[in-house]
Design a protein around this motif. Structure first.
Motif, mmCIF file in Angstrom:
data_model
loop_
_atom_site.group_PDB
_atom_site.id
_atom_site.type_symbol
_atom_site.label_atom_id
_atom_site.label_comp_id
_atom_site.label_asym_id
_atom_site.label_seq_id
_atom_site.Cartn_x
_atom_site.Cartn_y
_atom_site.Cartn_z
ATOM 1 N N SER A 149 -4.845 -0.012 1.888
ATOM 2 C CA SER A 149 -4.410 1.186 1.166
ATOM 3 C C SER A 149 -2.920 1.103 0.856
ATOM 4 N N GLY A 150 -2.528 1.785 -0.204
ATOM 5 C CA GLY A 150 -1.119 1.828 -0.578
ATOM 6 C C GLY A 150 -0.248 2.406 0.516
ATOM 7 N N LYS A 151 -0.738 3.443 1.206
ATOM 8 C CA LYS A 151 0.032 4.052 2.290
ATOM 9 C C LYS A 151 0.222 3.073 3.440
ATOM 10 N N ALA A 152 -0.827 2.336 3.783
ATOM 11 C CA ALA A 152 -0.710 1.326 4.845
ATOM 12 C C ALA A 152 0.279 0.245 4.437
ATOM 13 N N ASN B 97 2.738 0.400 2.268
ATOM 14 C CA ASN B 97 4.101 0.925 2.237
ATOM 15 C C ASN B 97 4.709 0.968 3.635
ATOM 16 N N ALA B 98 3.951 1.472 4.603
ATOM 17 C CA ALA B 98 4.454 1.555 5.976
ATOM 18 C C ALA B 98 4.709 0.161 6.546
ATOM 19 N N HIS C 258 7.703 -1.534 4.902
ATOM 20 C CA HIS C 258 8.961 -0.975 5.389
ATOM 21 C C HIS C 258 9.301 -1.526 6.780
ATOM 22 N N TYR D 251 -5.417 3.869 8.666
ATOM 23 C CA TYR D 251 -5.790 4.091 7.263
ATOM 24 C C TYR D 251 -7.151 3.511 6.884
ATOM 25 N N PHE E 250 5.512 6.049 11.218
ATOM 26 C CA PHE E 250 5.090 5.941 9.828
ATOM 27 C C PHE E 250 3.760 6.613 9.548
ATOM 28 N N CYS E 251 2.990 6.902 10.567
ATOM 29 C CA CYS E 251 1.674 7.546 10.374
ATOM 30 C C CYS E 251 1.648 8.970 10.920
#
Length: 131
Positions: A18-21, A23-24, A27, A100, A125-126
């Protein structure tokens, strides 16, 4: 055998991270790269970790590295870190992917205390606790 983490992403074969995973993870590993704690490979400290939609790859730097962490979609594998400093980033990445992607399973030779530093990184991050 040595201190290792194990995972199974075979149930994710038709997915991407996933994009959120991503991104975290991106980073976290970028900060770790600039702190000289992770790189693409232990003997390539100038190359950053790989983070893309279907694979993640990194290692510790120099003697602080051990086996390369390489997780791709649809795999069942492991990484022996021998509890070297980059281990906390391996745990953080595994926690984030599991958060995620409910179809992702992982386990470790470590107990709760061994995993705490990596879980704390992931939680930043989560915004959740991992059991």
């Amino acid at each position: 055998m040595g201190y290792s983490h194990y995972w199974d992403s075979s149930k994710m074969a038709e997915q991407e991270f996933s994009g959120k995973a991503l991104n975290a993870i991106s980073h976290i590993l970028t900060v770790a790269f600039y702190a000289n704690e992770v790189a693409f490979e232990s003997d390539s400290p100038a190359l950053a970790a790989l983070v893309c939609k279907d694979a993640i790859r990194f290692n510790g730097v120099g003697e602080a590295g051990h086996e390369t962490f390489y997780l791709d979609i649809g795999s069942h594998s492991f990484c022996k870190t021998n509890q070297k400093p980059y281990d906390k980033y391996v745990v953080a990445v595994l926690c984030i992917i599991a958060y995620y992607h409910p179809d992702f399973d992982w386990s470790s030779d470590g107990d709760a205390d061994d995993l705490e530093e990596g879980r704390a990184i992931a939680e930043k991050f989560c915004y959740t606790k991992y059991s």
